[in-house]
Design a protein around this motif. Sequence first.
Motif, short mmCIF file in Angstrom:
data_model
loop_
_atom_site.label_atom_id
_atom_site.label_comp_id
_atom_site.label_asym_id
_atom_site.label_seq_id
_atom_site.Cartn_x
_atom_site.Cartn_y
_atom_site.Cartn_z
N ILE A 1 7.46 -13.14 25.11
CA ILE A 1 7.20 -12.04 24.17
C ILE A 1 7.06 -12.59 22.75
CG2 ILE A 1 8.19 -9.97 23.12
CD1 ILE A 1 9.43 -9.37 25.91
N GLN A 2 7.93 -13.52 22.37
CA GLN A 2 7.86 -14.10 21.02
C GLN A 2 6.53 -14.83 20.80
OE1 GLN A 2 11.43 -16.44 20.82
NE2 GLN A 2 12.65 -14.73 20.00
N ARG A 3 6.09 -15.60 21.79
CA ARG A 3 4.80 -16.30 21.67
C ARG A 3 3.65 -15.29 21.55
NH1 ARG A 3 7.30 -19.50 25.28
NH2 ARG A 3 6.26 -18.60 27.11
N TRP A 4 3.72 -14.23 22.33
CA TRP A 4 2.68 -13.20 22.28
C TRP A 4 2.65 -12.52 20.90
CZ3 TRP A 4 3.22 -7.78 21.90
CH2 TRP A 4 2.01 -7.08 22.03
N ILE A 5 3.83 -12.22 20.37
CA ILE A 5 3.92 -11.59 19.04
C ILE A 5 3.34 -12.52 17.98
CG2 ILE A 5 5.53 -10.86 17.23
CD1 ILE A 5 7.26 -9.63 19.46
N ASN B 1 -0.88 -13.87 14.14
CA ASN B 1 -1.89 -14.84 13.68
C ASN B 1 -3.29 -14.24 13.71
OD1 ASN B 1 -0.01 -16.83 13.19
ND2 ASN B 1 -0.27 -17.81 15.18
N ARG B 2 -3.61 -13.48 14.74
CA ARG B 2 -4.91 -12.83 14.81
C ARG B 2 -5.08 -11.81 13.69
NH1 ARG B 2 -5.16 -11.68 21.21
NH2 ARG B 2 -5.70 -13.78 21.86
N LYS C 1 -7.46 -10.15 8.59
CA LYS C 1 -7.26 -9.73 7.20
C LYS C 1 -8.01 -10.66 6.25
CE LYS C 1 -2.69 -7.58 7.31
NZ LYS C 1 -1.32 -7.73 6.79
N ALA C 2 -7.91 -11.96 6.49
CA ALA C 2 -8.60 -12.94 5.65
C ALA C 2 -10.11 -12.75 5.76
CB ALA C 2 -8.20 -14.36 6.03
N GLU C 3 -10.59 -12.52 6.96
CA GLU C 3 -12.02 -12.29 7.17
C GLU C 3 -12.47 -11.02 6.46
OE1 GLU C 3 -15.61 -13.66 8.53
OE2 GLU C 3 -13.68 -14.64 8.68
N HIS C 4 -11.65 -9.98 6.54
CA HIS C 4 -11.96 -8.72 5.86
C HIS C 4 -12.05 -8.94 4.35
CE1 HIS C 4 -11.89 -4.42 4.98
NE2 HIS C 4 -10.98 -4.68 4.07
N TYR C 5 -11.09 -9.67 3.79
CA TYR C 5 -11.09 -9.93 2.36
C TYR C 5 -12.34 -10.70 1.94
CZ TYR C 5 -9.81 -11.68 -2.21
OH TYR C 5 -9.82 -11.99 -3.54
N LYS C 6 -12.72 -11.69 2.75
CA LYS C 6 -13.91 -12.48 2.45
C LYS C 6 -15.16 -11.61 2.44
CE LYS C 6 -16.75 -15.96 4.62
NZ LYS C 6 -16.99 -16.58 5.89
N LEU C 7 -15.30 -10.77 3.46
CA LEU C 7 -16.46 -9.88 3.53
C LEU C 7 -16.44 -8.86 2.40
CD1 LEU C 7 -16.57 -9.30 7.39
CD2 LEU C 7 -18.16 -10.67 6.01
#
Length: 108
Positions: A19-23, A28-29, A34-40
């Motif tokens: 569960i921790q790895r999945w979270i 991370n995704r 978010k970073a991609e949204h900011y760039k666009l």
Amino acid sequence: NRINQDLPNTNSWVKAGTIQRWIRTVINRMEHYKAEHYKLLKEDMTQLELAIWKAKLDEKEDADSNQKVQAKRAKIDVESARKERRITSGADIIIRNVLPFLQLSEEE
């Protein structure tokens, strides 16, 4: 959905780690998107500013061509006139009012 497939087949002593790895993967995704949204968003705000500036330049050219009698004018530095119209185009006001609708909230 992957966690729903993996969890039933996982031993109870490793479920917490799974569960921790999945979270971490999900977080991370989200950070990536978010970073991609900011760039666009940054690119789109630049496009909006340039479109407003172009519209103001076209508006000024139309106004100049519609005047029936134009007085002789001193030669105007075209570059400085273009820069002045970019500053006075109102793009900063429009962007300031459009941007809040496109930005991600702090809670997301």
